[in-house]
Write a protein that holds these residues in place. Sequence first.
Motif, PDB file in Angstrom:
ATOM      1  N   TYR A  49       0.677  -1.402   0.075  1.00 51.86           N
ATOM      2  CA  TYR A  49      -0.190  -0.057   0.039  1.00 51.86           C
ATOM      3  C   TYR A  49       0.951   1.071   0.002  1.00 51.86           C
ATOM      4  O   TYR A  49       0.356   2.373  -0.040  1.00 51.86           O
ATOM      5  CB  TYR A  49      -1.123   0.059   1.137  1.00 51.86           C
ATOM      6  N   VAL A  50       2.203   1.175   0.162  1.00 54.35           N
ATOM      7  CA  VAL A  50       2.932   2.281   0.090  1.00 54.35           C
ATOM      8  C   VAL A  50       3.556   2.405  -1.462  1.00 54.35           C
ATOM      9  O   VAL A  50       4.128   1.690  -1.840  1.00 54.35           O
ATOM     10  CB  VAL A  50       4.181   2.216   1.031  1.00 54.35           C
ATOM     11  N   PRO A  56       9.543   7.902  -0.600  1.00 55.88           N
ATOM     12  CA  PRO A  56      10.717   8.541  -0.467  1.00 55.88           C
ATOM     13  C   PRO A  56      10.061   9.703   0.966  1.00 55.88           C
ATOM     14  O   PRO A  56      11.119  10.297   1.638  1.00 55.88           O
ATOM     15  CB  PRO A  56      10.856   9.676  -1.614  1.00 55.88           C
ATOM     16  N   PHE A  57       8.820   9.837   1.210  1.00 60.72           N
ATOM     17  CA  PHE A  57       8.549  10.735   2.242  1.00 60.72           C
ATOM     18  C   PHE A  57       8.578   9.884   3.714  1.00 60.72           C
ATOM     19  O   PHE A  57       8.511  10.606   4.508  1.00 60.72           O
ATOM     20  CB  PHE A  57       7.128  11.094   2.059  1.00 60.72           C
ATOM     21  N   LEU A  58       8.885   8.578   3.715  1.00 63.95           N
ATOM     22  CA  LEU A  58       8.874   7.909   4.784  1.00 63.95           C
ATOM     23  C   LEU A  58      10.397   7.936   5.432  1.00 63.95           C
ATOM     24  O   LEU A  58      11.190   7.964   4.561  1.00 63.95           O
ATOM     25  CB  LEU A  58       8.798   6.387   4.569  1.00 63.95           C
ATOM     26  N   VAL A  59      10.624   8.124   6.611  1.00 61.11           N
ATOM     27  CA  VAL A  59      11.909   8.185   7.244  1.00 61.11           C
ATOM     28  C   VAL A  59      12.628   6.871   7.433  1.00 61.11           C
ATOM     29  O   VAL A  59      13.845   6.437   7.782  1.00 61.11           O
ATOM     30  CB  VAL A  59      11.972   9.126   8.483  1.00 61.11           C
ATOM     31  N   PHE A  65       8.220   0.644   8.323  1.00 62.59           N
ATOM     32  CA  PHE A  65       7.076   1.656   8.686  1.00 62.59           C
ATOM     33  C   PHE A  65       5.554   0.904   8.947  1.00 62.59           C
ATOM     34  O   PHE A  65       4.974   0.936   9.866  1.00 62.59           O
ATOM     35  CB  PHE A  65       6.898   2.375   7.337  1.00 62.59           C
ATOM     36  N   ILE A  66       5.341  -0.313   8.452  1.00 62.37           N
ATOM     37  CA  ILE A  66       4.379  -1.233   8.588  1.00 62.37           C
ATOM     38  C   ILE A  66       4.435  -1.942   9.847  1.00 62.37           C
ATOM     39  O   ILE A  66       3.577  -1.973  10.619  1.00 62.37           O
ATOM     40  CB  ILE A  66       4.204  -2.069   7.340  1.00 62.37           C
ATOM     41  N   LEU A  67       5.651  -2.466  10.377  1.00 61.34           N
ATOM     42  CA  LEU A  67       5.833  -2.969  11.487  1.00 61.34           C
ATOM     43  C   LEU A  67       5.444  -2.014  12.569  1.00 61.34           C
ATOM     44  O   LEU A  67       4.873  -2.489  13.727  1.00 61.34           O
ATOM     45  CB  LEU A  67       7.199  -3.680  11.622  1.00 61.34           C
ATOM     46  N   VAL A  68       6.023  -0.776  12.597  1.00 60.72           N
ATOM     47  CA  VAL A  68       5.789   0.163  13.718  1.00 60.72           C
ATOM     48  C   VAL A  68       4.345   0.522  13.807  1.00 60.72           C
ATOM     49  O   VAL A  68       3.805   0.633  14.742  1.00 60.72           O
ATOM     50  CB  VAL A  68       6.563   1.439  13.469  1.00 60.72           C
TER      51      VAL A  68
END
Length: 143
Positions: A49-50, A56-59, A65-68
């Motif tokens: 879904y990303v 590129p906007f994710l750090v 990101f999904i796990l967090v």
Amino acid sequence: MDFDGFASHLAERAARAPAPMALARVGLGAMVFAAGVHKLLDPLAWSAYVTDWLAPFLVVSPVVFILVNGVLEVGFGAAIVADRYTSVASAVAAVSLTATCLYLAVAFVVEGGLFGDVLARDIGLAALAWAVLVESLRDTTAN
């Protein structure tokens, strides 16, 4: 049994049923919890879904990101089901689901219909989260 008798029977059953907002709260919490657990079990499936333009906007990487998000959703979902910190947890769910709907709407337009099925579902889930939040805030101010 005629229609009036059937309607009367249903009304009697409904009078003994749990409160509608309790059902909404438990349903929302169970959904958030289950989504979090599934994200922890299969983050790669959810990372689909990303979109390429969002990554590129994710750090962090999409999988991290999904796990967090999965860890947070398990906690917030459990809180909503347990009716603990419901205002905070449902506020997080409402804002998160609304932001997700906005993202999915952009992806739907930009990517030519991508994620339309998920967008349609998440609009209802966002509304459910807002309803649970409003009810929990009413309960808080009534005391």
